[in-house]
Design a protein around this motif. Sequence first.
Motif, PDB file in Angstrom:
ATOM      1  N   SER A 297       3.994 -17.960 -28.798  1.00 17.15           N
ATOM      2  CA  SER A 297       3.454 -19.316 -28.902  1.00 17.15           C
ATOM      3  C   SER A 297       3.631 -19.808 -30.332  1.00 17.15           C
ATOM      4  O   SER A 297       3.077 -19.217 -31.266  1.00 17.15           O
ATOM      5  N   ILE A 298       4.406 -20.870 -30.478  1.00 18.10           N
ATOM      6  CA  ILE A 298       4.701 -21.420 -31.799  1.00 18.10           C
ATOM      7  C   ILE A 298       4.091 -22.811 -31.894  1.00 18.10           C
ATOM      8  O   ILE A 298       4.374 -23.682 -31.063  1.00 18.10           O
ATOM      9  N   SER A 299       3.260 -23.034 -32.918  1.00 17.04           N
ATOM     10  CA  SER A 299       2.672 -24.351 -33.158  1.00 17.04           C
ATOM     11  C   SER A 299       3.273 -24.910 -34.443  1.00 17.04           C
ATOM     12  O   SER A 299       2.979 -24.425 -35.536  1.00 17.04           O
ATOM     13  N   GLY A 300       4.124 -25.925 -34.287  1.00 15.75           N
ATOM     14  CA  GLY A 300       4.876 -26.468 -35.418  1.00 15.75           C
ATOM     15  C   GLY A 300       6.343 -26.515 -35.062  1.00 15.75           C
ATOM     16  O   GLY A 300       6.753 -26.086 -33.972  1.00 15.75           O
ATOM     17  N   ASN A 301       7.171 -27.019 -35.950  1.00 18.16           N
ATOM     18  CA  ASN A 301       8.601 -27.078 -35.682  1.00 18.16           C
ATOM     19  C   ASN A 301       9.222 -25.685 -35.686  1.00 18.16           C
ATOM     20  O   ASN A 301       8.743 -24.764 -36.379  1.00 18.16           O
ATOM     21  N   LEU A 302      10.313 -25.529 -34.948  1.00 20.62           N
ATOM     22  CA  LEU A 302      11.112 -24.304 -34.951  1.00 20.62           C
ATOM     23  C   LEU A 302      12.555 -24.731 -35.153  1.00 20.62           C
ATOM     24  O   LEU A 302      13.043 -25.646 -34.472  1.00 20.62           O
ATOM     25  N   GLY A 303      13.248 -24.081 -36.100  1.00 23.94           N
ATOM     26  CA  GLY A 303      14.597 -24.540 -36.380  1.00 23.94           C
ATOM     27  C   GLY A 303      15.501 -23.464 -36.921  1.00 23.94           C
ATOM     28  O   GLY A 303      15.059 -22.381 -37.340  1.00 23.94           O
ATOM     29  N   VAL A 304      16.804 -23.786 -36.924  1.00 26.41           N
ATOM     30  CA  VAL A 304      17.823 -22.902 -37.475  1.00 26.41           C
ATOM     31  C   VAL A 304      18.922 -23.759 -38.091  1.00 26.41           C
ATOM     32  O   VAL A 304      19.297 -24.801 -37.535  1.00 26.41           O
ATOM     33  N   SER A 305      19.404 -23.340 -39.258  1.00 23.49           N
ATOM     34  CA  SER A 305      20.493 -24.030 -39.931  1.00 23.49           C
ATOM     35  C   SER A 305      20.983 -23.131 -41.075  1.00 23.49           C
ATOM     36  O   SER A 305      20.143 -22.529 -41.769  1.00 23.49           O
ATOM     37  N   PRO A 306      22.269 -22.948 -41.259  1.00 22.98           N
ATOM     38  CA  PRO A 306      23.372 -23.632 -40.579  1.00 22.98           C
ATOM     39  C   PRO A 306      23.750 -23.030 -39.228  1.00 22.98           C
ATOM     40  O   PRO A 306      24.627 -23.555 -38.546  1.00 22.98           O
ATOM     41  N   GLY A 307      23.106 -21.899 -38.842  1.00 25.20           N
ATOM     42  CA  GLY A 307      23.357 -21.337 -37.516  1.00 25.20           C
ATOM     43  C   GLY A 307      22.885 -22.281 -36.430  1.00 25.20           C
ATOM     44  O   GLY A 307      22.205 -23.286 -36.690  1.00 25.20           O
TER      45      GLY A 307
ATOM     46  N   PRO B  16      10.882 -17.765 -22.372  1.00 29.89           N
ATOM     47  CA  PRO B  16       9.435 -17.893 -22.091  1.00 29.89           C
ATOM     48  C   PRO B  16       8.580 -18.317 -23.287  1.00 29.89           C
ATOM     49  O   PRO B  16       7.416 -18.650 -23.124  1.00 29.89           O
ATOM     50  N   GLY B  17       9.138 -18.276 -24.480  1.00 28.85           N
ATOM     51  CA  GLY B  17       8.366 -18.754 -25.621  1.00 28.85           C
ATOM     52  C   GLY B  17       8.135 -20.258 -25.529  1.00 28.85           C
ATOM     53  O   GLY B  17       8.894 -20.990 -24.887  1.00 28.85           O
ATOM     54  N   THR B  18       7.074 -20.725 -26.159  1.00 27.97           N
ATOM     55  CA  THR B  18       6.750 -22.155 -26.123  1.00 27.97           C
ATOM     56  C   THR B  18       6.584 -22.697 -27.538  1.00 27.97           C
ATOM     57  O   THR B  18       6.185 -21.973 -28.458  1.00 27.97           O
ATOM     58  N   VAL B  19       6.904 -23.971 -27.682  1.00 24.44           N
ATOM     59  CA  VAL B  19       6.741 -24.668 -28.961  1.00 24.44           C
ATOM     60  C   VAL B  19       5.839 -25.872 -28.717  1.00 24.44           C
ATOM     61  O   VAL B  19       6.146 -26.719 -27.866  1.00 24.44           O
ATOM     62  N   SER B  20       4.736 -25.955 -29.442  1.00 25.89           N
ATOM     63  CA  SER B  20       3.819 -27.087 -29.342  1.00 25.89           C
ATOM     64  C   SER B  20       3.645 -27.710 -30.711  1.00 25.89           C
ATOM     65  O   SER B  20       3.866 -27.078 -31.743  1.00 25.89           O
ATOM     66  N   ASN B  21       3.237 -28.963 -30.703  1.00 26.82           N
ATOM     67  CA  ASN B  21       3.005 -29.692 -31.963  1.00 26.82           C
ATOM     68  C   ASN B  21       4.244 -29.686 -32.851  1.00 26.82           C
ATOM     69  O   ASN B  21       4.136 -29.679 -34.095  1.00 26.82           O
ATOM     70  N   GLY B  22       5.407 -29.650 -32.224  1.00 25.94           N
ATOM     71  CA  GLY B  22       6.644 -29.637 -32.988  1.00 25.94           C
ATOM     72  C   GLY B  22       7.836 -29.697 -32.058  1.00 25.94           C
ATOM     73  O   GLY B  22       7.710 -29.847 -30.839  1.00 25.94           O
ATOM     74  N   THR B  23       9.027 -29.548 -32.653  1.00 24.23           N
ATOM     75  CA  THR B  23      10.282 -29.680 -31.921  1.00 24.23           C
ATOM     76  C   THR B  23      11.218 -28.565 -32.333  1.00 24.23           C
ATOM     77  O   THR B  23      11.137 -28.041 -33.455  1.00 24.23           O
ATOM     78  N   ILE B  24      12.130 -28.194 -31.432  1.00 22.04           N
ATOM     79  CA  ILE B  24      13.180 -27.229 -31.769  1.00 22.04           C
ATOM     80  C   ILE B  24      14.351 -27.987 -32.380  1.00 22.04           C
ATOM     81  O   ILE B  24      14.886 -28.925 -31.782  1.00 22.04           O
ATOM     82  N   HIS B  25      14.737 -27.589 -33.586  1.00 21.70           N
ATOM     83  CA  HIS B  25      15.846 -28.225 -34.304  1.00 21.70           C
ATOM     84  C   HIS B  25      16.948 -27.180 -34.502  1.00 21.70           C
ATOM     85  O   HIS B  25      16.753 -26.190 -35.213  1.00 21.70           O
ATOM     86  N   SER B  26      18.082 -27.419 -33.885  1.00 24.03           N
ATOM     87  CA  SER B  26      19.201 -26.486 -33.972  1.00 24.03           C
ATOM     88  C   SER B  26      20.350 -27.137 -34.726  1.00 24.03           C
ATOM     89  O   SER B  26      21.037 -28.027 -34.194  1.00 24.03           O
ATOM     90  N   ALA B  27      20.543 -26.709 -35.954  1.00 28.86           N
ATOM     91  CA  ALA B  27      21.655 -27.165 -36.790  1.00 28.86           C
ATOM     92  C   ALA B  27      21.732 -28.691 -36.890  1.00 28.86           C
ATOM     93  O   ALA B  27      22.826 -29.258 -36.979  1.00 28.86           O
ATOM     94  N   ASP B  28      20.586 -29.349 -36.871  1.00 27.80           N
ATOM     95  CA  ASP B  28      20.596 -30.796 -37.051  1.00 27.80           C
ATOM     96  C   ASP B  28      20.198 -31.142 -38.484  1.00 27.80           C
ATOM     97  O   ASP B  28      19.962 -30.266 -39.326  1.00 27.80           O
ATOM     98  N   GLY B  29      20.143 -32.425 -38.739  1.00 28.41           N
ATOM     99  CA  GLY B  29      19.827 -32.859 -40.095  1.00 28.41           C
ATOM    100  C   GLY B  29      18.439 -32.461 -40.544  1.00 28.41           C
ATOM    101  O   GLY B  29      18.215 -32.178 -41.729  1.00 28.41           O
TER     102      GLY B  29
END
Length: 320
Positions: free
Chosen positions: A68-78, A86-99
């Motif tokens: 359970s992740i509360s907040g943004n989750l991201g990866v860059s430059p990967g 099955p993991g969940t993200v709340s109060n945030g967004t998954i950001h994959s190699a975006d700005g």
Amino acid sequence: MTDIRSRAPRRRPGYAWLAVGPVAVAGAVAVFIASQPAVAATAPVGLGTAGSFAVLAGTTVTNTGPSSISGNLGVSPGTAVTGFPPGTVSNGTIHSADGVAAGAQSDLTTAYNDAAGRSPTANVPGFIGAGQTLDPGVYKASSSLDVGGSLTLDAGGDPTAVFIFQAPSTLVTDSASNIVLTGDAQACNVFWQVGSSATLGTGSDFSGSILALTSITVTTGDTIAGRVLARNGAVTLDDDTITTSTCAPPPPTPTPTPTTPTPTPTPTPTPTRPAPTPTPTPTRPAPTPTGTGPSPTPTSTTPRPAPSPSPINTTFPVTG
């Protein structure tokens, strides 16, 4: 001043210095305490946009189980983010190699360099915890840093107090270890700068933001109040709970209540009574002077005409 409490015997083979006897341990503790000078307040590490991320990696984010992740989750430059669900993200967004993720990585680099460049207020041995209490400050290990048992961070009643830990090599927490925040300490003000990689042991209860140069492994069942931020490597999760820490706003400064001065009562003027008009004294006629003064002017009298005389009758009647 840091309070080093009783330390439980360690089973880890890398810390044989703890088993050499109470005298040696006491000496090491005394040296550690003496090395901590009084310091001014430490400024927090500015995370910039990376502060909105609970998880940030450089290459991949991999999850197993219902993390359970509360907040943004991201990866860059990967680009790879796996295990959600099955993991969940709340109060945030998954950001994959975006700005957004790229900007967060840039801010993470700045924050990492800031934390690594702080002047230490005390040097710490390779192991901390086991009932130990630390005051706010910047603590530097000579190489790797291991946290075991219970480590208390005491802010002394100051919610803005900052704790920075510098581990030039690795950071490891033992299984079931925990970090206790007391004296108004906040997880948002605790930072762990790691020169290579960090590994949190099973069932760890961890506080603070990890800023690692390479990778971060969060093993099974860990709870983190803070962030796991890896610059160049991967973040690996396994049925964990991570909540982004946010500092509570300081209490508002009370607005002083203006003191209304008690008005000085205006004295009631005493009515001025007009001065009584003096009753004029009747002027009496001056007495007639006696002596040689001038004769008073006689009062003029109008002469009355003399009565006309009655004529004498000279004719006598004739009788006889």
